[in-house]
Design an enzyme around this catalytic site. Structure first.
Site, PDB file in Angstrom:
ATOM      1  N   ASP A 135      79.544  26.917 -16.887  1.00 28.33           N
ATOM      2  CA  ASP A 135      79.374  26.838 -15.456  1.00 28.33           C
ATOM      3  C   ASP A 135      80.307  25.653 -14.971  1.00 28.33           C
ATOM      4  OD1 ASP A 135      78.695  27.732 -12.963  1.00 28.33           O
ATOM      5  OD2 ASP A 135      76.843  26.718 -13.044  1.00 28.33           O
ATOM      6  N   HIS A 142      80.777  22.044  -1.628  1.00 29.51           N
ATOM      7  CA  HIS A 142      79.628  21.730  -2.433  1.00 29.51           C
ATOM      8  C   HIS A 142      79.562  20.485  -2.991  1.00 29.51           C
ATOM      9  CE1 HIS A 142      76.199  22.764  -4.933  1.00 29.51           C
ATOM     10  NE2 HIS A 142      76.686  22.565  -5.896  1.00 29.51           N
ATOM     11  N   GLU A 206      72.116  29.151  -6.689  1.00 24.18           N
ATOM     12  CA  GLU A 206      73.415  28.695  -6.564  1.00 24.18           C
ATOM     13  C   GLU A 206      74.181  30.219  -6.454  1.00 24.18           C
ATOM     14  OE1 GLU A 206      73.808  24.327  -8.083  1.00 24.18           O
ATOM     15  OE2 GLU A 206      74.743  26.003  -9.465  1.00 24.18           O
ATOM     16  N   GLU A 208      77.467  32.148  -6.928  1.00 22.97           N
ATOM     17  CA  GLU A 208      78.525  31.853  -7.606  1.00 22.97           C
ATOM     18  C   GLU A 208      79.341  33.404  -7.861  1.00 22.97           C
ATOM     19  OE1 GLU A 208      78.159  29.361 -10.977  1.00 22.97           O
ATOM     20  OE2 GLU A 208      76.492  28.132  -9.941  1.00 22.97           O
ATOM     21  N   ASP A 240      73.108  31.240 -10.397  1.00 24.19           N
ATOM     22  CA  ASP A 240      72.525  30.150 -11.045  1.00 24.19           C
ATOM     23  C   ASP A 240      71.390  29.358 -10.651  1.00 24.19           C
ATOM     24  OD1 ASP A 240      72.593  28.487 -13.399  1.00 24.19           O
ATOM     25  OD2 ASP A 240      74.121  27.053 -12.348  1.00 24.19           O
ATOM     26  N   ARG A 244      65.661  21.835  -8.911  1.00 24.27           N
ATOM     27  CA  ARG A 244      66.425  20.635  -8.403  1.00 24.27           C
ATOM     28  C   ARG A 244      65.725  19.576  -8.824  1.00 24.27           C
ATOM     29  NH1 ARG A 244      71.533  22.326  -7.787  1.00 24.27           N
ATOM     30  NH2 ARG A 244      71.823  23.899  -6.230  1.00 24.27           N
ATOM     31  N   GLN A 247      66.399  19.118 -12.368  1.00 26.51           N
ATOM     32  CA  GLN A 247      67.746  18.554 -12.767  1.00 26.51           C
ATOM     33  C   GLN A 247      67.883  17.181 -12.513  1.00 26.51           C
ATOM     34  OE1 GLN A 247      70.202  20.698 -10.076  1.00 26.51           O
ATOM     35  NE2 GLN A 247      72.302  19.903 -10.906  1.00 26.51           N
ATOM     36  N   LYS A 260      68.618  24.261 -15.348  1.00 34.64           N
ATOM     37  CA  LYS A 260      69.553  25.075 -15.348  1.00 34.64           C
ATOM     38  C   LYS A 260      69.322  26.501 -16.329  1.00 34.64           C
ATOM     39  CE  LYS A 260      72.506  23.439 -12.129  1.00 34.64           C
ATOM     40  NZ  LYS A 260      72.865  24.053 -11.006  1.00 34.64           N
ATOM     41  N   THR A 264      69.804  32.697 -15.560  1.00 35.53           N
ATOM     42  CA  THR A 264      71.091  32.827 -14.664  1.00 35.53           C
ATOM     43  C   THR A 264      71.256  34.334 -14.503  1.00 35.53           C
ATOM     44  OG1 THR A 264      72.240  30.970 -15.700  1.00 35.53           O
ATOM     45  CG2 THR A 264      73.540  32.401 -14.456  1.00 35.53           C
ATOM     46  N   GLU A 365      71.604  22.281   0.050  1.00 36.82           N
ATOM     47  CA  GLU A 365      72.633  22.184   1.226  1.00 36.82           C
ATOM     48  C   GLU A 365      72.102  22.939   2.431  1.00 36.82           C
ATOM     49  OE1 GLU A 365      77.095  22.907  -0.305  1.00 36.82           O
ATOM     50  OE2 GLU A 365      75.739  24.009  -1.463  1.00 36.82           O
TER      51      GLU A 365
END
Length: 417
Positions: A135, A142, A206, A208, A240, A244, A247, A260, A264, A365
């Site tokens: 990844d 971002h 996420e 992607e 993904d 948080r 992480q 993570k 996925t 975000e």
């Protein structure tokens, strides 16, 4: 000629007419004959089979090869795409051209029509066996947003970000097909009272784009940016999922790990690179100049327009065309140290985000680290709750002003175990 063929002759399926198919309802569909994404499906209790999507049907390619309608050395009779992807671009092109011919020339209709299965009658499986998963972190917007959220008062981009495509090696065994429920992960997180262990309370997405490797490379060899299309078979959408809080506690100094690796999600359909020929556009300028092995001429990205839905409500539209590092650069960097490619390798772009809040690809975000809730279904929300469903979709320009859809990726959150 069948009765249906007689009814449509001279209307939908003129033999050889570019971009037109005799398949009912497929003309004008974003899954028309200029798309033809590959997938693996099950019907009833049958074993998984390879097919391509055309409109609201899947064409059974395993059956087509058994009937000698298309030739791929038996690779289309396998339960995943891996053997077919390993054959390389000449064979991919040949099968695609033949499939288009079968679906556009009325003379093939009597033989091919029985191999069309309504999508409503099938279940989709993971289309390829994932070999390795990498990844990247290729959106400047971002990366800047995350830097401001996680490191307030410091430069949003770290000094190396515009020199090297940042990435990490993920966990191939937890890549799942779209529609697979996602169990809320448990792990360590920081609290004012000290570390604790429990279900994540800041579960995120996420949005992607992923690239699926077909042709392998030898250990020790480097893959040049110009060789991207010789190795990459096609494109999938990726979610993904990211815890948080886990992480944030674990990622220094080594980077993403358990926050993570729990799941996925990828789309069930792999859009072949050939279907995206009209979607390549100039990528953003890169300053400072990149290292020689990252020089891609022309410097091209993909005009993919993503959309994120949270419990049925569209909350963001991330633009992939603005990604700072291109897919070809990502592949070149992935192999610059001599790491080999394997058939079934998946490398993802990293979160796709634009310059506006409505263009971000993560809820981190969207809610600015949870400090600015958004309304979803009339309620103020920050991160994912059990029962939430997220759908990521995308479109791309096709030939002659048409639109191509990429297979969506969806997942629903289940309680921690």
């Amino acid at each position: 000629m069948s009765e249906r063929a007689e009814r449509s002759e001279g209307r939908e399926g003129m033999p050889g007419q570019p971009g037109m198919t005799w398949v009912d309802g497929a003309n004008g569909s974003p899954y028309g004959v200029t798309n033809l994404p590959y997938g693996v499906f099950r019907q009833g209790g049958r074993e998984p089979r390879i097919g391509v999507r055309i409109g609201e049907f899947v064409l059974d390619l395993a059956g087509a090869e058994s009937a000698d309608l298309v030739l791929a050395g038996g690779a289309l009779g396998r339960p995943t795409l891996n053997d077919f992807m390993a054959l390389g671009r000449p064979q991919w092109t040949s099968v695609r051209q033949r499939t288009v011919e079968l679906l556009t020339d009325e003379t093939h209709r009597p033989a091919v029509e029985p191999l069309l299965v309504p999508l409503s009658q099938v279940d989709m499986a993971l289309p390829f066996e994932v070999a390795d998963y990498v990844d990247f972190y290729s959106s400047e917007q971002h990366a800047s947003n995350v830097g401001q959220i996680f490191r307030p008062g410091q430069p949003p981009l770290l000094p190396n970000w515009k020199h090297v495509p940042i990435g990490y090696h993920g966990r191939a065994g937890t890549v799942v097909v779209s529609g697979t429920p996602v169990v809320r992960p448990t792990g360590q997180r920081a609290t004012p009272q000290g570390p604790t262990t429990g279900p994540s309370v800041r579960l995120d997405i996420e949005a992607e784009v992923g690239f699926v490797v077909g042709t392998p490379s030898a250990l020790g060899d480097r893959v040049a940016v110009d060789d991207f299309a010789d190795h990459v078979f096609g494109v999938v959408l990726v979610n993904d999922w990211s815890a948080r809080d886990i992480q944030a506690w674990e990622y220094q100094p080594l980077g993403p790990f358990l926050g993570k690796s729990f799941a996925t999600s990828v789309s069930a359909w792999v859009t072949p690179l050939d279907a995206l020929a009209d979607a390549f556009v100039p990528a953003p300028d890169q300053d400072p100049p990149v290292q020689e092995y990252l020089h891609d001429t022309p410097h091209l990205g993909l005009d993919l327009r993503l959309a994120v839905e949270w419990n049925g409500e569209r909350v963001a539209e991330p633009p992939f065309a603005g990604m700072y590092w291109t897919p070809a650069q990502q592949l070149a960097h992935l192999t610059v140290n001599g790491a080999s490619l394997r058939t079934g390798d998946l490398f993802a772009s990293g979160t796709v985000s634009g310059s506006d809040r409505g263009q971000v690809g993560s809820f981190l975000e969207l809610t600015w680290g949870g400090t600015e809730p958004v309304k979803v279904g009339g309620a103020e929300r920050t991160f994912l709750e059990d029962g939430d469903t997220v759908v990521i979709s995308a479109t791309a320009p096709g030939p002659d002003g048409t639109t191509i859809a990429l297979g969506e990726v969806t997942g629903t959150i289940r309680p921690a175990r």
